[in-house]
Motif scaffolding. Structure first.
Motif, mmCIF file in Angstrom:
data_model
loop_
_atom_site.group_PDB
_atom_site.id
_atom_site.type_symbol
_atom_site.label_atom_id
_atom_site.label_comp_id
_atom_site.label_asym_id
_atom_site.label_seq_id
_atom_site.Cartn_x
_atom_site.Cartn_y
_atom_site.Cartn_z
ATOM 1 N N GLY A 13 1.522 -1.529 -18.209
ATOM 2 C CA GLY A 13 2.713 -1.835 -17.431
ATOM 3 C C GLY A 13 3.180 -3.268 -17.539
ATOM 4 N N TYR A 14 2.667 -4.051 -18.492
ATOM 5 C CA TYR A 14 3.053 -5.459 -18.642
ATOM 6 C C TYR A 14 4.521 -5.564 -19.065
ATOM 7 C CZ TYR A 14 3.145 -10.131 -20.839
ATOM 8 O OH TYR A 14 3.447 -11.418 -21.203
ATOM 9 N N PHE A 15 5.271 -6.432 -18.393
ATOM 10 C CA PHE A 15 6.643 -6.687 -18.836
ATOM 11 C C PHE A 15 7.127 -8.029 -18.308
ATOM 12 C CE2 PHE A 15 7.163 -4.631 -14.733
ATOM 13 C CZ PHE A 15 8.259 -5.233 -14.142
ATOM 14 N N LEU A 16 8.168 -8.564 -18.952
ATOM 15 C CA LEU A 16 8.908 -9.734 -18.486
ATOM 16 C C LEU A 16 10.268 -9.243 -17.999
ATOM 17 C CD1 LEU A 16 6.714 -10.944 -20.461
ATOM 18 C CD2 LEU A 16 8.291 -12.857 -20.773
ATOM 19 N N ASP A 17 11.009 -10.087 -17.337
ATOM 20 C CA ASP A 17 12.326 -9.708 -16.829
ATOM 21 C C ASP A 17 13.267 -9.471 -18.005
ATOM 22 O OD1 ASP A 17 14.819 -9.481 -15.636
ATOM 23 O OD2 ASP A 17 14.498 -11.107 -14.208
ATOM 24 N N GLY A 18 13.682 -8.228 -18.173
ATOM 25 C CA GLY A 18 14.536 -7.883 -19.296
ATOM 26 C C GLY A 18 15.932 -8.468 -19.212
ATOM 27 N N GLY A 19 16.342 -8.904 -18.030
ATOM 28 C CA GLY A 19 17.680 -9.470 -17.883
ATOM 29 C C GLY A 19 17.724 -10.971 -17.932
ATOM 30 N N ALA A 20 16.562 -11.616 -18.144
ATOM 31 C CA ALA A 20 16.502 -13.077 -18.146
ATOM 32 C C ALA A 20 16.184 -13.587 -19.539
ATOM 33 C CB ALA A 20 15.435 -13.556 -17.167
ATOM 34 N N GLN A 21 16.731 -14.737 -19.880
ATOM 35 C CA GLN A 21 16.442 -15.346 -21.170
ATOM 36 C C GLN A 21 15.018 -15.901 -21.189
ATOM 37 O OE1 GLN A 21 19.517 -18.309 -21.811
ATOM 38 N NE2 GLN A 21 20.720 -16.850 -23.000
ATOM 39 N N ARG A 22 14.407 -15.863 -22.354
ATOM 40 C CA ARG A 22 13.078 -16.434 -22.516
ATOM 41 C C ARG A 22 13.160 -17.965 -22.539
ATOM 42 N NH1 ARG A 22 12.457 -11.877 -21.520
ATOM 43 N NH2 ARG A 22 11.253 -10.295 -22.652
ATOM 44 N N VAL A 23 12.098 -18.586 -22.120
ATOM 45 C CA VAL A 23 11.991 -20.038 -22.225
ATOM 46 C C VAL A 23 11.905 -20.398 -23.703
ATOM 47 C CG1 VAL A 23 10.529 -22.024 -21.738
ATOM 48 C CG2 VAL A 23 10.865 -20.268 -19.997
ATOM 49 N N THR A 24 12.740 -21.343 -24.122
ATOM 50 C CA THR A 24 12.769 -21.704 -25.543
ATOM 51 C C THR A 24 12.167 -23.063 -25.832
ATOM 52 O OG1 THR A 24 15.005 -22.613 -25.291
ATOM 53 C CG2 THR A 24 14.808 -20.294 -25.975
ATOM 54 N N LYS A 25 12.143 -23.963 -24.847
ATOM 55 C CA LYS A 25 11.552 -25.278 -25.100
ATOM 56 C C LYS A 25 11.055 -25.875 -23.790
ATOM 57 C CE LYS A 25 16.026 -27.678 -24.900
ATOM 58 N NZ LYS A 25 16.959 -28.561 -25.616
ATOM 59 N N PRO A 26 10.045 -26.734 -23.873
ATOM 60 C CA PRO A 26 9.508 -27.370 -22.659
ATOM 61 C C PRO A 26 10.408 -28.494 -22.176
ATOM 62 C CG PRO A 26 8.386 -28.204 -24.597
ATOM 63 C CD PRO A 26 9.321 -27.136 -25.085
ATOM 64 N N ASP B 106 0.848 -1.188 0.000
ATOM 65 C CA ASP B 106 0.000 0.000 0.000
ATOM 66 C C ASP B 106 0.885 1.240 0.000
ATOM 67 O OD1 ASP B 106 -2.463 1.419 0.196
ATOM 68 O OD2 ASP B 106 -2.055 1.725 2.328
ATOM 69 N N ASN B 107 0.572 2.203 -0.886
ATOM 70 C CA ASN B 107 1.395 3.405 -1.019
ATOM 71 C C ASN B 107 2.870 3.018 -1.127
ATOM 72 O OD1 ASN B 107 2.081 6.105 -1.197
ATOM 73 N ND2 ASN B 107 2.168 6.385 1.036
ATOM 74 N N PRO B 108 3.243 2.228 -2.163
ATOM 75 C CA PRO B 108 4.578 1.625 -2.253
ATOM 76 C C PRO B 108 5.701 2.657 -2.231
ATOM 77 C CG PRO B 108 3.432 1.523 -4.355
ATOM 78 C CD PRO B 108 2.425 1.944 -3.346
ATOM 79 N N PRO B 109 6.762 2.385 -1.464
ATOM 80 C CA PRO B 109 7.888 3.317 -1.373
ATOM 81 C C PRO B 109 8.757 3.333 -2.621
ATOM 82 C CG PRO B 109 8.348 1.340 -0.102
ATOM 83 C CD PRO B 109 6.931 1.223 -0.559
ATOM 84 N N ASN B 110 8.682 2.278 -3.452
ATOM 85 C CA ASN B 110 9.433 2.240 -4.703
ATOM 86 C C ASN B 110 8.681 1.333 -5.681
ATOM 87 O OD1 ASN B 110 10.300 -0.567 -4.221
ATOM 88 N ND2 ASN B 110 11.645 0.343 -2.666
ATOM 89 N N GLN B 111 9.162 1.278 -6.913
ATOM 90 C CA GLN B 111 8.436 0.536 -7.947
ATOM 91 C C GLN B 111 8.326 -0.941 -7.608
ATOM 92 O OE1 GLN B 111 9.757 1.124 -11.983
ATOM 93 N NE2 GLN B 111 8.701 -0.715 -12.739
ATOM 94 N N TRP B 112 9.369 -1.510 -7.031
ATOM 95 C CA TRP B 112 9.360 -2.957 -6.827
ATOM 96 C C TRP B 112 8.426 -3.365 -5.698
ATOM 97 C CZ3 TRP B 112 10.668 -3.301 -11.264
ATOM 98 C CH2 TRP B 112 11.740 -2.596 -11.821
ATOM 99 N N ALA B 113 8.172 -2.466 -4.779
ATOM 100 C CA ALA B 113 7.175 -2.755 -3.751
ATOM 101 C C ALA B 113 5.771 -2.766 -4.336
ATOM 102 C CB ALA B 113 7.270 -1.724 -2.625
ATOM 103 N N ALA B 114 5.600 -2.166 -5.521
ATOM 104 C CA ALA B 114 4.308 -2.154 -6.198
ATOM 105 C C ALA B 114 4.162 -3.303 -7.193
ATOM 106 C CB ALA B 114 4.130 -0.828 -6.937
ATOM 107 N N THR B 115 5.217 -4.095 -7.348
ATOM 108 C CA THR B 115 5.272 -5.110 -8.399
ATOM 109 C C THR B 115 4.972 -6.497 -7.863
ATOM 110 O OG1 THR B 115 6.966 -3.789 -9.529
ATOM 111 C CG2 THR B 115 6.729 -6.092 -10.211
ATOM 112 N N VAL B 116 4.141 -7.227 -8.590
ATOM 113 C CA VAL B 116 3.799 -8.600 -8.225
ATOM 114 C C VAL B 116 4.257 -9.537 -9.346
ATOM 115 C CG1 VAL B 116 1.927 -10.228 -7.727
ATOM 116 C CG2 VAL B 116 1.813 -7.872 -6.874
ATOM 117 N N PRO B 117 5.206 -10.450 -9.070
ATOM 118 C CA PRO B 117 5.543 -11.465 -10.073
ATOM 119 C C PRO B 117 4.354 -12.401 -10.275
ATOM 120 C CG PRO B 117 7.212 -11.336 -8.330
ATOM 121 C CD PRO B 117 6.017 -10.574 -7.853
ATOM 122 N N VAL B 118 4.105 -12.786 -11.493
ATOM 123 C CA VAL B 118 3.016 -13.694 -11.819
ATOM 124 C C VAL B 118 3.602 -14.869 -12.599
ATOM 125 C CG1 VAL B 118 0.815 -13.988 -13.006
ATOM 126 C CG2 VAL B 118 1.329 -11.826 -11.856
#
Length: 587
Positions: A410-423, A367-379
Motif C-alpha cells: 500500500g505504499y504511495f506518495l501524493d499523486g496530485g503533488a509534485q515531487r521534490v526536485t532539489k534541496p 480503529d475500524n476506519p470508516p473510510n480509507q483516509w481514516a486508515a491512512t497515516v502521512p509519514v
C-alpha cells in the motif's frame, strides 16, 4: 497639557500576512498611526539569503506593494506609518517608497532607522572582547563554528520617535523589537522621557498585544468557536493614554472580538516570564491588570516598569547545510511495522552523505476506519546534508519513488503533488547578547540628516524570578476526566530553540485547580516529549495563568530544527487535548 490617547492600528503581523489588510484598516475607524510587523526570527533567515543574492533588496517588498495604492489617502489624512519591513536594507526600502511617492505626487516624508545590522562588525566586536554569548547557554560565539550570513541587534523605539518628531510621515526600520512599533510612536505623541519607565512599560505591553494583528481579535485562539466573524478576524487598535495605560479594541464592523481572553492569549505568547525585556524598558508582566471595558474593549491598567537590561539581543544566522522533505503514506493495519521497514530501507539507500534522516508519522490510523483516509497515516521523510548533492532528485526523490514495488504493502506518495526536485538551504540561529552601548542606533531623514540615539544611561540586570512548585493536587471522587481544553485556554510560540506555552482559565474559581494540576512534573507526564528537557515554570495569578518555557524543544531555533511544528505554534493545542481530572463543580 496632556494629549488624548494615541490610536495605533496594526495592519501586518508578519511578512506574508493577508494583502488586503492595509485597505481594510484604512476603511475602518479613524486612527493616528498605522504599524506593520514584517519580521520574525524565522522570517529573517530566508530574507538574509535573499539579501546576499541581491543586495539591492533584502527588505519586505510586499510592504511597498501594500502601501503603493494608498499613499494619497495616507497623505490626505495626515497618518503616520511605522513598519519594521526594512529587514537588512531599510535605506533601500526608504528609497523605493520615495520613488512611489514621487510618482503619485504626494507630500510624504520617509525616514529609516538603522544600526541593527552588525554583520560587517562582528570580527571587530569580538576583537574588542565581546564574546556574543548565547542567550540560553552562555557559550561564546567562537564555539559555534559557522560563518554568519546576518547579524541584527534588536533596537528600541527611540529612533522611531526621533524620526516622527523630525516630521517623517513614514518610518521604516530594520530589526527593532516588535513592541517598539507602538512604544516609539507613543513616546513621540505624549512627549515621554527616556526614563518614564511605567509609561514606556505600558506602551510596550500594548505593542506586545497588537503586534500579531488578529491574534488579539480572536484568530489563532483556542476559544475560536465562540468568536463571531473569526473567518475574517479584523486587526486590532491600541489606544495608548498619556499615563501608559491603554485600551485594546478593533475596527467596528470587522470580524472577531476583543475580550479579556483574546488579550490574555497574546500576553502569554512568546514571553520569557514575569519580566519582559525590551531595549527601552523592562516590563513587569506580573503587574498587569486588565478588565473588559465595553464591547470589544479591554483596558490594560498602568503597568510597572523598570530600567532595561544593559545588553540587547542579536539574532545571528548562518547557513549550515541543506535539507529536503517529502511525505509518503502508510495505511493500516500494522502501521508501526510498515514504518519500521520504511526506516530500514531508507537508512540503507540514503546513507551516503546524509547527516540526519528523520522519519515522522503524523497521527494514527483509526480503529475500524470508516473510510480509507481514516486508515491512512502521512509519514514525513526529512533529510539533511552539508552539501546539496546527497539530497538531489537522483539521490532522495528517486529513492522514495523506487520503493513502489519493493517496500510495504500500500505504499504511495501524493499523486496530485509534485515531487521534490532539489534541496534548499538550512539556516541555523544563534541568539547573542551584546552591550547596548556599542550600537550605532540612528534615524536617517529624507535629507540624509542622521539623528543618533544614545544607549540607555540607566540599566538594570534582569532578575531571574523563580516560583516555587505547588503541591500536586489530589484527585477526588467527584472529579471527571476531560480534555484540558474543556476548562482552559492555551497559547504557545517560540523563543529561539525554546518553546513557550501559557495556560489560563477564564473562571477565577478554577485558578487554584489549574496551578496545582499543571506542575512541571505533571506537564512532563502530559507532554512526554519534554521529559528530558529543562522546564521553567511561572505563575501569573492576576491572569489566572501558568506559563512554561520548554528549553530546547525547538532544537537551536525554528529555522533549523526538524520538527514538523517548526516553531511550536501547536504545542498549546496539543496540551489542551490531553485529559486531566477536574472537579465536577468547575465544569
Amino acid at each position: 497639557m496632556s494629549r488624548p490617547a494615541i490610536r495605533i492600528a496594526n495592519f501586518s503581523a508578519y511578512s506574508g500576512d493577508r494583502p488586503t489588510a492595509l485597505a481594510e484598516v484604512l476603511e475602518g475607524d479613524p486612527v493616528d498611526v498605522l504599524i506593520g510587523d514584517y519580521l520574525a526570527e524565522i522570517t529573517l533567515a530566508p530574507m538574509a539569503l535573499h539579501y546576499r543574492r541581491d543586495p539591492s533588496k533584502g527588505y519586505a517588498e510586499t510592504f511597498v506593494e501594500h502601501l503603493r495604492p494608498h499613499l494619497a489617502m495616507i497623505a490626505e489624512r495626515g497618518l503616520k506609518v511605522v513598519a519594521n519591513a526594512g529587514g537588512f536594507n531599510p535605506a533601500g526600502l526608504a528609497d523605493a517608497l520615495r520613488a512611489d511617492i514621487a510618482a503619485c505626487g504626494t507630500d510624504l516624508r520617509v525616514a529609516h532607522v538603522d544600526g541593527d545590522n552588525l554583520l560587517d562588525t562582528l570580527d571587530e566586536l569580538r576583537s574588542n572582547g565581546h564574546e556574543l554569548e548565547h542567550l540560553d547557554t552562555g557559550r561564546p560565539f567562537s564555539d559555534w563554528g559557522f560563518e554568519p550570513i546576518s547579524a541584527n541587534a534588536y533596537l528600541g523605539g527611540w529612533g522611531i520617535a526621533a524620526a516622527l518628531e523630525a516630521g517623517a510621515s513614514i518610518v521604516v526600520t530594520g530589526r527593532v523589537s516588535d513592541a517598539s512599533l507602538v512604544a516609539g510612536p507613543s513616546a513621540w505623541w505624549h512627549g515621554w522621557g527616556r526614563e518614564d519607565w511605567g509609561r514606556l512599560a505600558g506602551a510596550v505591553t500594548a505593542g506586545h498585544v497588537i503586534e500579531c494583528g488578529p491574534h488579539a481579535t480572536g484568530a489563532n485562539f483556542s476559544g475560536f468557536t465562540q468568536i463571531p466573524g473569526v473567518e475574517h478576524a479584523g486587526y486590532p487598535i491600541a489606544e495608548v493614554a498619556e499615563d501608559g495605560s491603554s485600551v485594546i479594541t478593533k475596527h467596528s464592523g470587522a470580524g472577531g472580538a476583543v475580550t479579556v481572553d483574546t488579550v490574555t492569549a497574546q500576553f502569554v505568547y512568546e514571553i520569557q516570564g514575569p519580566r519582559y525585556l525590551n531595549p527601552d524598558v523592562t516590563v513587569h508582566f506580573d503587574s498587569i491588570e486588565i478588565e473588559q471595558a465595553g464591547v470589544d474593549r479591554v483596558r490594560i491598567k498602568p503597568v510597572l516598569g523598570s530600567p532595561p537590561p544593559p545588553t540587547t539581543k542579536v539574532a545571528i544566522f548562518a547557513k549550515i547545510g541543506y535539507q529536503v522533505v517529502q511525505t509518503v503514506f502508510v495505511t493500516a493495519p500494522r502501521v508501526e511495522d510498515k514504518i519500521a521497514l520504511l526506516r530500514r530501507q531508507l537508512d540503507a539507500v540514503l546513507d551516503d552523505g546524509i547527516d540526519r534522516l528523520e522519519i515522522t508519522p503524523l497521527g494514527v490510523a483509526a480503529d475500524n476506519p470508516p473510510n480509507q483516509w481514516a486508515a491512512t497515516v502521512p509519514v514525513r521523510v526529512m533529510a539533511t546534508a552539508s552539501t546539496p548533492e546527497p539530497l538531489s532528485r537522483s539521490k532522495f526523490s528517486e529513492a522514495l519513488d523506487s520503493l513502489y514495488c519493493g517496500s510495504i504493502p500500500g505504499y504511495f506518495l501524493d499523486g496530485g503533488a509534485q515531487r521534490v526536485t532539489k534541496p534548499w538551504a538550512r539556516v541555523d540561529y544563534w541568539p547573542a547578547l551584546l552591550p547596548a552601548t556599542v550600537l550605532s542606533h540612528r534615524a536617517v531623514l529624507d535629507d540624509s540628516t542622521a539623528i543618533y540615539i544614545d544607549a540607555p544611561t540607566t540599566t538594570q540586570a534582569p532578575q531571574k524570578l523563580a516560583h516555587p512548585e505547588p503541591a500536586s493536587r489530589t484527585v477526588s471522587l467527584d472529579d471527571r476526566r476531560v480534555e484540558l481544553g474543556t476548562i482552559a485556554h492555551a497559547r504557545s510560540g517560540d523563543k529561539g530553540g525554546n518553546s513557550n506555552i501559557g495556560v489560563w482559565v477564564s473562571n477565577p474559581a478554577a485558578w487554584d485547580w489549574l496551578r496545582s494540576t499543571l506542575t512541571s512534573e505533571e506537564f512532563r507526564q502530559l507532554v512526554p516529549e519534554t521529559k528530558e528537557l529543562d522546564i521553567v515554570r511561572h505563575e501569573f495569578p492576576h491572569l489566572n495563568a501558568v506559563h512554561f518555557i520548554l528549553r530546547g524543544l525547538l532544537g537551536t531555533g525554528g529555522s533549523s530544527n526538524m520538527r514538523v511544528d517548526q516553531v511550536g505554534k501547536a504545542v498549546g493545542e496539543y496540551l489542551l487535548a490531553k485529559h486531566v481530572s477536574v472537579p465536577e463543580h468547575l465544569l
